[in-house]
Structures are given as structure tokens and as C-alpha cells.
Design a protein around this motif. Structure first.
Motif, mmCIF file in Angstrom:
data_model
loop_
_atom_site.group_PDB
_atom_site.id
_atom_site.type_symbol
_atom_site.label_atom_id
_atom_site.label_comp_id
_atom_site.label_asym_id
_atom_site.label_seq_id
_atom_site.Cartn_x
_atom_site.Cartn_y
_atom_site.Cartn_z
ATOM 1 N N LEU A 1 23.915 55.456 14.605
ATOM 2 C CA LEU A 1 24.976 56.461 14.489
ATOM 3 C C LEU A 1 24.401 57.872 14.484
ATOM 4 O O LEU A 1 24.971 58.791 15.079
ATOM 5 N N ARG A 2 23.267 58.049 13.811
ATOM 6 C CA ARG A 2 22.645 59.372 13.771
ATOM 7 C C ARG A 2 22.231 59.809 15.177
ATOM 8 O O ARG A 2 22.485 60.946 15.590
ATOM 9 N N ASP A 3 21.601 58.896 15.900
ATOM 10 C CA ASP A 3 21.193 59.232 17.258
ATOM 11 C C ASP A 3 22.409 59.505 18.139
ATOM 12 O O ASP A 3 22.412 60.438 18.960
ATOM 13 N N PHE A 4 23.443 58.678 17.949
ATOM 14 C CA PHE A 4 24.662 58.851 18.747
ATOM 15 C C PHE A 4 25.339 60.184 18.435
ATOM 16 O O PHE A 4 25.777 60.915 19.337
ATOM 17 N N THR A 5 25.400 60.523 17.153
ATOM 18 C CA THR A 5 26.022 61.788 16.745
ATOM 19 C C THR A 5 25.228 62.973 17.271
ATOM 20 O O THR A 5 25.801 63.978 17.708
ATOM 21 N N ALA A 6 23.899 62.858 17.222
ATOM 22 C CA ALA A 6 23.069 63.931 17.761
ATOM 23 C C ALA A 6 23.308 64.106 19.260
ATOM 24 O O ALA A 6 23.365 65.237 19.769
ATOM 25 N N ALA B 1 27.512 59.620 26.636
ATOM 26 C CA ALA B 1 26.803 59.381 25.378
ATOM 27 C C ALA B 1 27.280 58.089 24.739
ATOM 28 O O ALA B 1 26.487 57.296 24.209
ATOM 29 N N LEU B 2 28.579 57.844 24.783
ATOM 30 C CA LEU B 2 29.125 56.606 24.212
ATOM 31 C C LEU B 2 28.576 55.392 24.949
ATOM 32 O O LEU B 2 28.178 54.403 24.323
ATOM 33 N N PHE B 3 28.551 55.449 26.269
ATOM 34 C CA PHE B 3 28.125 54.290 27.040
ATOM 35 C C PHE B 3 26.616 54.070 26.939
ATOM 36 O O PHE B 3 26.150 52.940 26.847
ATOM 37 N N GLU B 4 25.836 55.142 26.946
ATOM 38 C CA GLU B 4 24.391 55.001 26.993
ATOM 39 C C GLU B 4 23.777 54.714 25.632
ATOM 40 O O GLU B 4 22.710 54.117 25.552
ATOM 41 N N GLN B 5 24.421 55.158 24.563
ATOM 42 C CA GLN B 5 23.865 54.919 23.235
ATOM 43 C C GLN B 5 24.804 54.086 22.365
ATOM 44 O O GLN B 5 24.381 53.124 21.747
ATOM 45 N N GLY B 6 26.058 54.443 22.322
ATOM 46 C CA GLY B 6 26.994 53.693 21.490
ATOM 47 C C GLY B 6 27.207 52.285 21.981
ATOM 48 O O GLY B 6 27.277 51.337 21.204
ATOM 49 N N LEU B 7 27.269 52.099 23.297
ATOM 50 C CA LEU B 7 27.501 50.775 23.863
ATOM 51 C C LEU B 7 26.317 49.854 23.580
ATOM 52 O O LEU B 7 26.483 48.689 23.204
ATOM 53 N N VAL B 8 25.118 50.383 23.750
ATOM 54 C CA VAL B 8 23.921 49.587 23.473
ATOM 55 C C VAL B 8 23.831 49.245 22.000
ATOM 56 O O VAL B 8 23.519 48.115 21.603
ATOM 57 N N ALA B 9 24.115 50.221 21.138
ATOM 58 C CA ALA B 9 24.064 49.981 19.695
ATOM 59 C C ALA B 9 25.093 48.949 19.273
ATOM 60 O O ALA B 9 24.868 48.172 18.343
ATOM 61 N N ALA B 10 26.233 48.923 19.955
ATOM 62 C CA ALA B 10 27.280 47.974 19.599
ATOM 63 C C ALA B 10 27.013 46.585 20.160
ATOM 64 O O ALA B 10 27.656 45.615 19.749
ATOM 65 N N GLY B 11 26.089 46.474 21.108
ATOM 66 C CA GLY B 11 25.810 45.176 21.718
ATOM 67 C C GLY B 11 26.884 44.754 22.695
ATOM 68 O O GLY B 11 27.024 43.560 22.980
ATOM 69 N N ALA B 12 27.682 45.721 23.209
ATOM 70 C CA ALA B 12 28.748 45.395 24.142
ATOM 71 C C ALA B 12 28.222 45.388 25.567
ATOM 72 O O ALA B 12 27.196 45.996 25.875
ATOM 73 N N LYS B 13 28.936 44.680 26.450
ATOM 74 C CA LYS B 13 28.532 44.628 27.849
ATOM 75 C C LYS B 13 29.352 45.565 28.723
ATOM 76 O O LYS B 13 28.965 45.855 29.866
ATOM 77 N N ALA B 14 30.494 46.041 28.238
ATOM 78 C CA ALA B 14 31.352 46.931 29.015
ATOM 79 C C ALA B 14 32.166 47.783 28.049
ATOM 80 O O ALA B 14 32.375 47.417 26.883
ATOM 81 N N GLY B 15 32.596 48.926 28.532
ATOM 82 C CA GLY B 15 33.392 49.810 27.688
ATOM 83 C C GLY B 15 34.234 50.748 28.523
ATOM 84 O O GLY B 15 33.958 50.990 29.700
ATOM 85 N N THR B 16 35.290 51.292 27.915
ATOM 86 C CA THR B 16 36.181 52.230 28.586
ATOM 87 C C THR B 16 36.700 53.244 27.576
ATOM 88 O O THR B 16 36.859 52.926 26.390
ATOM 89 N N VAL B 17 36.918 54.453 28.055
ATOM 90 C CA VAL B 17 37.505 55.521 27.239
ATOM 91 C C VAL B 17 38.818 55.918 27.899
ATOM 92 O O VAL B 17 38.839 56.291 29.077
#
Length: 773
Positions: free
Chosen positions: A207-212, A226-242
Motif C-alpha cells: 500500500l505504501r508503494d502504491f500510494t507513493a 499505477a493501479l494495474f502495475e502495482q495494485g493489481l500485482v499486490a492483490a494477486g489479480a489477473k485482470a482489472g478495470t476502472v
């Protein structure tokens, strides 16, 4: 077989449990029934692991049976070993609350078995109670306790004693087991806590890295990346959408996505808020949607086919202070159980993303606001400068028109032409034109079609890109690329047009330019109207001034030239009156001639005073010490001679003296008293009062006639103003008397007031300072 009187042990092929040769057939059958393989105790221990176990060791089956019967009331589990060797094997697999060990056994004796038990770390602390049927001596006791025994019982012994001793160790074993279980549970909890702490620390770091990363995002695409490149990996998800809400708040629109097939994105690029889908539902209910498996998905959203798309998914609303921005969707390749920590992490992820999106929106709004403010400031400054230029030249119409075209061309274009309607309102005429190219630029004249559109329709014309036909019609060649023409309105009517042109490519007029030119045109039209009104006013004032000067000069000349013939008439009438040979009718005729001459002389004096006041800067005064009492009585006596039959009351309080022009004060009183006698009935009272009041003298003239009309009071002291005459009264003045009264009194530094009403009559009050100011 026996050796030295001790039965020897002969192992049987099937059990491994030794029997003494001296055992009876029945005892062997019993031992066979009680025989337990090495693996059996382990299976039983697993089955009833919660019950404490006691190990009974004796090479006589009957003893084992007896011990089992004695301890049965304790409700414990008992394992029976027929030798020390078998007991050691039991101890390899089981923990016991206490061991009841026979001292003298074939093979390993009880002491030897106990010594081996105490040598092993695991069994060292197991309590041992020795049992013996032989007499014990001190050496045997010492040996028993030396090998780790906790007690030494000699057969026969009371069953209650054995049960009591065994129960103590059973309870102690239970307590130890409880402590061990609690310790194990504590270790397990500690391990779980350590694992949770490590996972929490990992989540916090992510979260700290993502927030930064989000803090550096300045646009919506950067937030999504930022969400896809860091948040998605941190969440362990394979796909995402905003997805963000549209302007109407009726649907979610995809602004960025990763990992989803284009066929899926094209189908759900716009999701109505009423749709039965996780993203819309999460935003409607403003809470996260967690779907851990495809079965759960099918049960919750049966109409949505997600086969091959994901096994688990979640939808998170993007909320900022209760305000909905949109939603985030994440998909997982495998089923997933979302723990409390997972949910907290994903919620924090969505919250950080929402904050970043809101900050980006606010930053963009702030930039737009600053741009609008800068544009408005520049626009205001331009309008102010143009307005100042218009105002500075609005007293000369030709200069104003040239200023308007110069200012508009300078601020908004390359050429500007101002056209006004002709006097007969049939055609447009160029009133002023300016080109930034100097004299080479021809006036910008809209053709008939364009001018009719603006002039007749009263609407502005905006042509961002001129066609070739329009360029030919305007006569400006190919250099003119864009045109803007707006109407000039004054008093709601279109009186002309203001045309602006731009040269060169890439400089098209916009709607904002049109609004600005319309504002300038409105100010220009107002300035033109003001200039015209000012010019008209100047002409009118000049005409009035010339007429007034002519009238005043005429009055002065006429009044001056009439004095000589009037003097001759007066002298002739006086000579005729002195001869004394006239008949009564002739005397009356001569008297009338003298009266008419006197009235004409007074009129001429008034005209001369009026002329001096208007042309000479006021009536000249010759101040001297004057007794107002004498002036009042002199004037009253003269007027009574001219008005026989009238009565005038005079009241002068004390001595009223001051520095005044006595002749002019007499003229003031004559005019006021003459008006009082002229505009009041013969029987109406007339009164003259004079008194001192502080440093001023008050002179008042009262008559009880009809009041002065209310509409006449505001202009009563203006020249050529007269009231209505009494019935049968002839004209005796030209309406300059009160004007001259006011001018004389003001020349003395005083003032004159009038009060008139039906109940209290009419009173003129003159205030005269006693000394010159």
C-alpha cells in the motif's frame, strides 16, 4: 526350562509375548487374549488420545488382570506389558501418566527396566511405582528410588491405596496434558499472529508503494496504470478495470482495463447503474462485492456467463466523503477466500485510488478555473482598456469611431471596419476603418448577403473559415481567412455593424471571440450614442447661449434707449400739470400719463437691473450705514400715495441699523410691498415688520390674500415669472421683481424665503447680515 530357579522365557513365533514354562494352559490362553501387538497401543492411543494411560508391567497375567480390575473405577486407559522389553516398546509410542512396574520379572528386571526408562529423555520424568510380592529390605528400597521410583508397594496392598496413588499421577498427567495443549495452542496462535503480522506488513509495504506511485499521478490514465502495475500485482489479480460514473450519473464507463478480452470490454464498456452486475451493485449499495468462486458467482449472478473469465472476483466502489466516483473490478484465476485482512487491503486500495482520482479531478478543475480566471482577467483588462479609450474620445464622434476600429483590430484581429446606417436608413456607410497592415489594407465590407444577415436579422455572423466565394465577395483576397461581424444597437435598434477579420491560417474566430466582440460592440454603440448626444447637446447649448445673449443684449439696449422718450413724456406731463389751466378731465388725463410713465420707468429699471445681473456679474451695491426704520417708512409712504384707500401696518422693533445699500433695500421693499398690494384684495391686511435677530436684520412683508399656487412656488424667484392678477387688474410688471429682490439680497450676503397658505396668508422674509461678510 529354568535356570537357577528362575523360569526361562521362550518366545513364541506369533506374538512375541513370552510365557514362562510353568504357566498353566488357562493362563496362556488368557495371555493370548490380552496380547497386543506393538502397533495396537499406538492405534488405541490415537483413538482415545484424550484419556490418560497407565502402563502395567508384570510377567504374570493374573497380576495384570488384578491390577486392571483395581484401577478400572478410575476410568483410565491401561496398557499391559508382560516384560520389560515390551514395556520399553510401549514407551516408544505412548506417554503414560504412571508406570506400575513389577520388580522381579523374567528377563529384564523391574530395576533394569526402570534404569533404561530413565535413560531416555522422553520417558525420564514418567513416574514409576514399583510392585513386589517379596519382602523388601532397605537395599532394595534404595535401589528402587535410585532408579527413579516415586513409590514402592509390597503385595498384598489395599486396592484403595493403589487407586489413590495412581489417581494422583493421573490427575497430574491430565494437568500436564492441559498445559501442553495450551502451550501448543499458544504456539499455534503465536505462529498465526506472526504469519498475520508478516502478511499485514507485506500489505502495508504494498500500500505504501502504491500510494507513493499514486502521489505522482497527475491524470486519470496515470492513476489507472499505477493501479494495474502495482495494485493489481499486490492483490494477486489477473485482470482489472476502472469504471467512472458518467456526467449524468446514470452509467459506469470503462476508462482503463487490463487482462480482459476485447470481446468482454466491448460488451461492458458502458454499464447502466440499474444493471444486476457487481460493479453497478457495489456503487449502488456503496459497499464491496466479494465473490470467492465460480459457484458463488453463478448463484449470485445467474444471468452473467463468466466461464473461462475468472474463478473469483470483487467489485469495490470508489467513494470520497460519501460521493460516488465509480468502481474498480478485479478478477482472480483461482477460487479465493477473502479474509478480513484481504478485505481491509482491497478496501484501502480502492480508497487510495478514489482519493487519487478525486485529487486529479480537483487539480484539473483548478487548472481550468485558473485558465478561465486568467482569460477573464485578460478579457476584463482588454475591455477596460478599450472602454477607457472609448470614454476618452466620446466627445468627438469622428475620433471615437477611429478609436473603436483601432482598438478592436489591435486586440482581436488584423482589420476592422465600422459601418453606420445612412440618414435615410437605406444603406450602410463606412464610418471608420483600420488595418494593422497600414494603408495597404482595404476596408472590410461585408457583402449584401452577409450584411443583410447581420443588419436585417440583428444577429452576429461568425465564419471561422471563409470560402473562396466569400473571400471574393469581401474583396480581401485569399489573405483573409476568418470573419466576425456583429450588429451595433442603440435604444434597441440596429444602427450599424462592426466587422473584424483575421489574416493567415490557424487563426479562426471562436465563440468566445464572438462574445467578446459583442461586448465591445455594445460599449462602442453606447459611446457612439453618447458622442452623438453630447454633440447634439453642445449644439443646443450653443444655440441657447446665442439666443440668451441676443435677448439680454436686446433687453438692455431697448430699456436703455426707452429712458429718453419716457423722460420727455414725464417732463411734459409735469409741465402741463403745473400750468393750472387744465380742466378736471384734462388733469385726470395728465395724471394717468404720469402714472403710466412711472410704471414704464420702473419696468425699464427692472430690465436694466436684470441685464446687469445676468451680463454684468450682479447688481452693484454701495453700502453705507442705513437705518431700516427710515427706509421702511419712506417706502410705505410712497406706495400709499400711489395706492390711495389701502392700509399698511408697520412695526419696527427698536433701532435696526446695518451696512446696506439703502436704495437697493428700498427697491427690495418696494417690490415686495408692491406685490403684496397687487396680489391681495383691497380689504386684505398688509403688514411690514422689521427687527434684529442676532447679527442679522429680518424684514418681512405679509398679505392676507389668496395663497401662491403650489406649482408656482419652486420657480417663484425665476425671471419673467408672475402670479395670477386680480380680477380687473391690468399688467403692471414683466415678472422681474422677485428675481431682482433675490439678487439684491444675495448681494448683501442674505437670503429670502416665502411661506404661503390658505390659513396664514403669504409672508416674504428677508434676512440681511448687519455687516458685510
Amino acid at each position: 526350562m529354568s535356570q537357577d530357579g528362575i523360569p526361562t522365557m521362550v518366545p513364541l513365533q506369533r506374538g512375541g509375548i513370552p510365557f514362562s514354562r510353568g504357566a498353566t494352559v488357562a493362563s496362556r490362553l488368557t495371555l493370548t487374549h490380552l496380547r497386543i501387538s506393538d502397533e495396537a497401543p499406538h492405534r488405541q492411543a490415537k483413538a482415545v488420545s484424550d484419556a490418560p494411560a497407565v502402563l502395567l508391567v508384570d510377567d504374570h497375567v493374573s497380576n495384570l488382570v488384578a491390577l486392571e480390575a483395581i484401577l478400572e473405577p478410575l476410568g483410565i486407559r491401561m496398557d499391559k506389558a508382560c516384560s520389560g522389553e515390551q514395556a520399553l516398546r510401549f514407551l516408544l509410542r505412548e506417554d503414560y501418566a504412571v508406570i506400575l512396574l513389577d520388580v522381579r520379572m523374567a528377563g529384564l528386571s523391574g530395576f533394569e527396566t526402570a534404569a533404561l526408562i530413565k535413560q531416555r529423555e522422553r520417558t525420564r520424568n514418567v513416574p514409576i511405582i514399583f510392585l513386589t510380592a517379596y519382602g523388601r529390605d532397605d537395599a532394595e528400597l534404595v535401589t528402587g528410588y535410585a532408579t527413579g521410583a516415586v513409590d514402592f508397594l509390597q503385595k498384598p496392598f489395599p486396592p484403595e491405596v493403589l487407586r489413590s496413588k495412581v489417581s494422583v499421577f493421573v490427575e497430574l498427567f491430565r494437568a500436564q496434558q492441559q498445559v501442553r495443549r495450551q502451550s501448543e495452542l499458544l504456539r499455534q496462535k503465536e505462529a498465526e499472529a506472526r504469519d498475520a503480522a508478516l502478511r499485514a506488513a507485506g500489505y502495508i509495504d504494498r500500500l505504501r508503494d502504491f500510494t507513493a506511485r499514486l502521489s505522482e499521478a497527475a491524470t486519470v490514465p496515470q492513476v489507472c496504470r499505477a493501479l494495474f502495475e502495482q495494485g493489481l500485482v499486490a492483490a494477486g489479480a489477473k485482470a482489472g478495470t476502472v469504471n467512472l460514473l458518467d456526467a449524468e450519473g446514470e452509467a459506469l464507463e470503462v476508462v482503463d482495463a487490463i487482462g480482459y478480452p476485447e470481446s468482454v470490454l466491448s460488451r461492458w464498456r458502458r454499464i447502466p447503474m440499474t444493471a444486476a452486475m457487481p460493479l453497478a451493485e457495489s456503487l449502488r449499495e456503496q459497499q464491496a462485492i466479494w465473490v470467492g468462486s465460480s459457484e458463488e458467482w453463478s448463484a449470485r449472478y445467474p444471468l452473467m456467463d463468466t466461464r473461462g473469465l475468472h474463478e473469483a472476483a470483487l467489485a469495490l466502489p470508489l467513494l470520497v466523503k460519501g460521493r460516488a466516483l465509480g468502481a474498480i473490478g478485479l478478477s482472480f484465476a483461482r477460487p479465493r477466500t477473502f479474509t478480513e485482512m484481504d478485505r481491509a487491503f482491497f478496501t484501502a486500495l480502492a480508497h487510495a485510488c478514489a482519493q487519487a482520482l478525486d485529487r486529479v479531478h480537483l487539480t484539473a478543475e483548478e487548472r481550468r478555473a485558473h485558465a478561465v480566471a486568467r482569460a477573464a482577467a485578460a478579457r476584463l483588462q482588454m475591455l477596460t482598456e478599450a472602454s477607457d479609450a472609448f470614454d476618452a474620445t466620446n466627445r468627438d464622434l469622428s475620433v471615437l469611431l477611429d478609436t473603436i476600429t483601432r482598438q478592436v483590430a489591435y486586440f482581436l484581429g488584423d482589420t476592422c471596419t465600422l459601418c453606420l446606417l445612412s440618414d435615410d436608413a437605406t444603406r450602410l456607410e463606412v464610418a471608420a476603418s483600420h488595418s494593422n497592415q497600414g494603408e495597404e489594407g482595404a476596408p472590410l465590407l461585408p457583402g449584401e448577403g452577409l450584411s443583410d444577415f447581420v443588419l436585417r436579422g440583428g444577429r452576429p455572423l461568425l465564419v471561422p473559415e471563409l470560402s473562396e466565394d466569400q473571400q471574393r465577395e469581401l474583396g480581401q483576397g485569399e489573405a483573409l481567412r476568418s470573419l466576425l461581424c456583429v450588429p451595433l444597437r442603440t435604444q434597441g435598434k440596429v444602427v450599424g455593424t462592426l466587422s473584424v477579420g483575421r489574416m493567415g491560417p490557424g487563426r479562426s474566430f471562436t465563440q468566445e471571440d464572438q462574445e467578446l466582440v459583442e461586448e465591445l460592440a455594445a460599449k462602442a454603440a453606447l459611446s457612439i450614442e453618447n458622442a452623438r448626444l453630447f454633440a447634439e447637446q453642445q449644439r443646443s447649448q450653443e444655440e441657447l447661449r446665442r439666443r440668451a445673449e441676443f435677448e439680454q443684449q436686446l433687453v438692455g439696449i431697448v430699456s436703455h434707449d426707452l429712458r429718453n422718450p419716457l423722460a420727455a413724456i414725464s417732463m411734459s406731463a409735469g409741465l402741463l400739470e403745473k400750468k393750472g389751466v387744465l380742466t378736471e378731465p384734462q388733469k385726470r388725463m395728465v395724471w394717468r400719463i404720469g402714472q403710466a410713465t412711472e410704471r414704464a420707468a420702473r419696468m425699464i429699471r427692472d430690465l436694466l437691473d436684470f441685464t446687469k445681473a445676468r451680463l454684468g456679474g450682479g447688481i452693484a451695491l454701495h453700502r453705507q450705514t442705513t437705518d431700516l426704520r427710515e427706509v421702511v417708512h419712506q417706502v410705505v409712504d410712497e406706495l400709499l400715495v400711489a395706492n390711495p384707500g389701502r392700509r399698511v401696518e408697520v412695526e419696527v422693533q427698536g433701532e435696526v441699523r446695518g451696512e446696506w445699500d439703502s436704495d437697493r433695500i428700498a427697491q427690495v421693499l418696494t417690490n415686495l410691498l408692491g406685490n403684496a398690494l397687487a396680489y391681495s384684495p383691497a380689504d386684505a391686511p398688509v403688514r411690514v415688520d422689521a427687527r434684529l435677530e442676532g447679527e442679522a436684520a429680518l424684514l418681512s412683508v405679509f398679505n392676507g390674500g389668496a395663497p401662491i399656487p403650489r406649482e408656482l412656488l419652486p420657480r417663484l424667484f425665476e425671471p419673467l415669472t408672475r402670479g395670477a392678477l386680480k380680477e380687473g387688474q391690468s399688467t403692471r410688471s414683466i415678472g422681474l421683481g422677485l428675481y431682482i429682490v433675490q439678487d439684491i439680497v444675495r448681494g448683501h450676503g442674505g437670503g429670502v424665503e416665502v411661506v404661503s397658505s390658505e390659513q396664514h396668508g403669504t409672508t416674504f422674509t428677508v434676512r440681511l447680515p448687519r455687516a458685510a461678510g
